[in-house]
Design an enzyme around this catalytic site. Structure first.
Site, PDB file in Angstrom:
ATOM      1  CB  THR A   1     -16.612  48.972  34.934  1.00  0.00           C
ATOM      2  OG1 THR A   1     -15.463  48.201  34.559  1.00  0.00           O
ATOM      3  CG2 THR A   1     -17.527  48.093  35.784  1.00  0.00           C
TER       4      THR A   1
ATOM      5  CE  LYS B   1     -13.644  44.894  35.168  1.00  0.00           C
ATOM      6  NZ  LYS B   1     -13.447  46.139  34.413  1.00  0.00           N
TER       7      LYS B   1
ATOM      8  CE  LYS C   1      -6.229  21.020  58.061  1.00  0.00           C
ATOM      9  NZ  LYS C   1      -5.232  22.119  58.288  1.00  0.00           N
TER      10      LYS C   1
END
Length: 295
Positions: free
Chosen positions: A101, A176, A252
């Site tokens: 990466t 990625k 909610k």
């Protein structure tokens, strides 16, 4: 199209926690496998399995498709562009796939730099970790030209069960980074949920069990990632009723959690931001006449 062997020889550089199980899946590749790691002991099991151990990065350059799994951009650039790196020795038509990466600009810059030599730079980061690699079930996001993508599909399928052609070089890394952003933002949200649960005197280990159990059925955040745009939905979109229902439930439950946080004096900034942005994020923003719920 550049000529290349019917059964290419593979190379693998970087046999660490991620690279080793990926490379192991290639040991029986019919074209052969050459491996390199700065730690000689890391190569020993591969040699026993039939691979060739390279003495240096330059020796791996004889392969036709070369995978790199090293730590960061600096190491990637060194492996490829150093004086004795792949760029100096690889032949035209070679594919160099970066599984680390890195910054998307690193892949783009390397691809442009080596294009005149006929060397294809592919950014192909993976998702799933070492366990998925060992089973051949990684997801790989590929930034490559069409020719290179077609050539890597068969060998990459040895360690990946999902191959996505994200686009040109750099696109795999961008996908990625988006994927990892979701992961680590969710970790921060998990920590926030744990703080709320802890302040309420709840068992955090039990909460973790509930999360893992339910996510195994609901799919977690990926369960709502089916649209091909983040723009507001058209009124006739068939997914609109489902996501409007999800919006209602989410607003909610987030409102209730924020109210509980006030009671037990726990700050919940991610939950507050989620409440503000959930509707628009789902593609079903509230009309101007119907403001989002606030706590």
């Amino acid at each position: 199209m550049t000529a290349h062997p019917e059964t290419p020889r593979l190379g693998y550089i970087g046999l660490g926690n991620q690279g080793a199980p990926m490379a192991k899946r290639l040991l029986d590749w019919p074209g052969g496998l050459t491996v390199f790691d700065v730690r000689v002991e890391a190569m020993a099991p591969f040699v026993e399995g039939g691979a060739t151990a390279a003495a240096s990065v330059s020796d791996v350059a004889e392969a036709d498709i070369i995978s790199i799994t090293v730590f960061d951009d600096a190491q990637v650039s060194s492996v490829i562009t150093a004086d004795n790196g792949l760029a100096t020795h690889a032949k035209p038509g070679t594919i160099v796939a970066i599984h680390s990466t890195i910054a998307d600009t690193t892949a783009v810059d390397l691809a442009e730099k080596l294009k005149p030599q006929g060397i294809h730079i592919v950014d192909a980061p993976v998702s799933g970790g070492a366990a998925a690699a060992a089973k051949g079930e990684l997801a790989v996001m590929v930034g490559a030209d069409d020719e290179a993508f077609q050539r890597i599909k068969e060998p990459f399928s040895r360690w990946a069960s999902l191959l996505i052609h994200a686009g040109e070089p750099g696109a795999g890394t961008r996908m990625k980074l988006a994927r990892n952003m979701l992961t680590f933002v969710s970790y921060a949200a998990a920590a926030e949920a744990q703080r709320l649960a802890e302040a309420c005197g709840l068992d955090l280990v039990a909460l973790g069990k509930v999360v893992r159990h339910s996510d195994s059925f609901t799919g977690g955040a990926g369960a709502i990632m089916f649209r091909n745009t983040t723009a507001p939905m058209e009124p006739a979109d068939p997914l609109r009723p489902l996501l409007e229902h999800t919006r209602g439930l989410g607003e909610k439950d987030l409102s209730l959690a924020l109210a509980l946080g006030e009671v037990v004096s726990v700050d919940l900034p991610l939950a507050q931001l989620a409440l503000q942005r959930l509707a628009a994020g789902l593609g079903v923003p509230h009309p101007d006449t119907e403001p989002a719920k606030e706590t």
